[in-house]
Design an enzyme around this catalytic site. Structure first.
Site, PDB file in Angstrom:
ATOM      1  N   LYS A   1     -13.023  -0.448  -7.180  1.00  0.00           N
ATOM      2  CA  LYS A   1     -12.162  -1.567  -6.811  1.00  0.00           C
ATOM      3  C   LYS A   1     -12.988  -2.778  -6.327  1.00  0.00           C
ATOM      4  O   LYS A   1     -14.186  -2.675  -6.116  1.00  0.00           O
ATOM      5  CB  LYS A   1     -11.176  -1.124  -5.718  1.00  0.00           C
ATOM      6  CG  LYS A   1     -10.162  -0.074  -6.213  1.00  0.00           C
ATOM      7  CD  LYS A   1      -9.329  -0.566  -7.376  1.00  0.00           C
ATOM      8  CE  LYS A   1      -7.992   0.149  -7.544  1.00  0.00           C
ATOM      9  NZ  LYS A   1      -8.082   1.492  -8.174  1.00  0.00           N
TER      10      LYS A   1
HETATM   11  C1  PLP Z   1      -6.743   2.492  -7.840  1.00  0.00           C
HETATM   12  C2  PLP Z   1      -5.286   2.369  -7.806  1.00  0.00           C
HETATM   13  C3  PLP Z   1      -4.477   3.151  -6.965  1.00  0.00           C
HETATM   14  C4  PLP Z   1      -4.989   4.324  -6.206  1.00  0.00           C
HETATM   15  O1  PLP Z   1      -6.060   4.105  -5.388  1.00  0.00           O
HETATM   16  P1  PLP Z   1      -7.104   5.268  -5.041  1.00  0.00           P
HETATM   17  O2  PLP Z   1      -7.866   4.668  -3.912  1.00  0.00           O
HETATM   18  O3  PLP Z   1      -7.964   5.484  -6.254  1.00  0.00           O
HETATM   19  O4  PLP Z   1      -6.351   6.471  -4.644  1.00  0.00           O
HETATM   20  C5  PLP Z   1      -3.124   2.884  -6.916  1.00  0.00           C
HETATM   21  N1  PLP Z   1      -2.564   1.925  -7.673  1.00  0.00           N
HETATM   22  C6  PLP Z   1      -3.293   1.171  -8.504  1.00  0.00           C
HETATM   23  C7  PLP Z   1      -2.620   0.102  -9.297  1.00  0.00           C
HETATM   24  C8  PLP Z   1      -4.674   1.376  -8.627  1.00  0.00           C
HETATM   25  O5  PLP Z   1      -5.383   0.639  -9.491  1.00  0.00           O
END
Ligand code: PLP
Length: 398
Positions: A186
């Site tokens: 992210k």
């Molecule tokens: C990455 C993501 C999540 C989940 O996050 P994690 O930290 O990987 O559990 C939820 N929603 C969206 C749109 C994402 O891209």
């Protein structure tokens, strides 16, 4: 979504401070930690950065969604609307609290189509989870309008769009809360981690207590006055908080650099016959983690991408990708679950939920014409030139 690209001295220093004190737990041990509180500091910084009144750091973005849905009271019998273009975590969390996901169409914003939302509302609908996909934003004003008209709770999955804004107002601050992810890919990363921002102090307290086994969280102290409800453990630890602090300090600079790269690629793509771009309700507030464009037909998109791939510059086709789009979630279509009872596809009252792959024709029409490149912070001039050359070459294949 490239926080990992800028890991450096700042992160190392933050982590070292945690290791030097030797307290990895986010609560208690005030004396031993010398009043050093990395997770708490990260929460304060997130609230300040986004302008939300309160922030809660949690173990992951998936946990953020789960904690938010649970604290908002959603559960068995409730339907929760979400888009068919998202990461699977959005609807996993809806299932996990016992509610039923209802998939709705996306439009050329790549997010929920506010004009088709009402088709999905029933007398069991309780909430809408809007997802700000690929660094950009949903038409959040319109989606919020539909939620308000029908008395539905609005939750923003802002996992991919921290730092995104509409007229200066941060994404994640329209709904009851905004859920963030700091996983390894992210825009800012803690390795794993998540967060929830909200303007609602009472909701913050409920989420805070729920994510920590239900221990009471008065402004001061923890676990002193008795629990209001049962919870679970979705806490973030100090090493994650330390990373988050260093990364958040770099976010605006990362966004600025990605915007410059994106502008260059957008200019090159705009010359390709038939190419149009993803619609942004506020283009200036895009975090520029992706450049996303449409071709006139699905067949043209595939042909263009084949030519890009030949030049080692293949784009992402979300339509063919198995991670982010409804059409390719075979485990969902097949009602596959570890539970012997068939839960959550077989409900306690014997109803069977079904999710046929062809349920979102309007989204298919949008997604099958779409291609995206991920924008990196550290894209070199050479790489950008290579991508521009690939665009010119692929244009001739159309
Ligand atoms: C990455 C993501 C999540 C989940 O996050 P994690 O930290 O990987 O559990 C939820 N929603 C969206 C749109 C994402 O891209």
């Amino acid at each position: 979504m490239p926080g990992f690209e800028v890991l450096g001295a700042e992160e190392r220093k933050e982590i070292e401070e945690v290791l030097n004190k030797g307290v990895l737990f986010r609560y208690e041990f005030g004396e031993q930690r010398g009043e050093q509180w990395k997770v708490r500091q990260f929460e304060t910084a997130l609230a300040e950065y986004t302008g939300a009144g309160h922030a809660l750091a949690v173990a992951s973005g998936t946990a953020a969604l789960k904690v938010a849905l649970a604290a908002l009271g959603l559960g068995p019998g409730d339907e929760v609307i979400c888009p068919g273009f998202t990461f699977v975590a959005t609807w996993e969390a809806i299932f996990d609290v016992g509610a039923e996901p209802v998939f709705a169409e996306v439009d050329d914003t790549l997010c929920l189509d506010p004009n088709r939302l009402e088709d999905k509302i029933t007398d069991r609908t309780k909430a809408i989870v809007v997802v700000h996909m690929c660094g950009g934003m949903a038409d959040i004003e319109a989606v919020a309008g539909v939620a308000e008209k029908h008395g539905l709770i609005l939750i923003e999955d802002t996992a991919q769009a921290l730092g995104g804004r509409i007229n200066g107002r941060h994404l994640g601050t329209w709904g009851a809360c905004g859920c963030l992810s700091f996983d390894a890919v992210k825009t800012i990363t803690c390795g794993e981690g998540g967060g929830i921002i909200t303007n609602d102090a009472e909701l913050w307290r409920t989420m805070s207590e729920f994510h920590d086994h239900g221990h009471d969280h008065r402004p001061v102290g923890r676990g002193n006055e008795g629990r209001r409800f049962i919870g679970l453990n979705y806490r973030m630890n100090e090493l994650q908080g330390a990373l988050g602090l260093a990364q958040l300090g770099k976010l605006d600079d990362m966004i600025a650099r990605m915007r410059a790269h994106k502008a260059r690629l957008t200019e090159a793509l705009a010359k390709v016959p038939g190419v149009t771009f993803r619609r942004y309700p506020d283009p200036a507030g895009d975090t520029a983690t992706f450049v996303s464009w449409f071709h006139a037909t699905a067949e043209e998109a595939d042909r263009f991408n084949a030519a890009l791939s030949e030049a080692s510059c293949g784009a992402i086709s979300w339509y063919h990708n198995t991670w982010h789009y409804y059409r390719r979630w075979e485990h969902l279509h097949g009602a596959k679950t570890c539970r012997a009872s068939g839960w959550p596809f077989v409900r306690e009252d014997g109803r069977r939920l079904s999710f046929p792959p062809d349920a979102l024709p309007a989204s298919d029409a949008v997604m099958s014409r779409l291609l995206s490149w991920q924008i990196m912070v550290n894209m070199t001039d050479e790489r950008l030139a290579e991508l521009e050359a690939a665009i010119d070459k692929a244009a001739q294949a159309l």
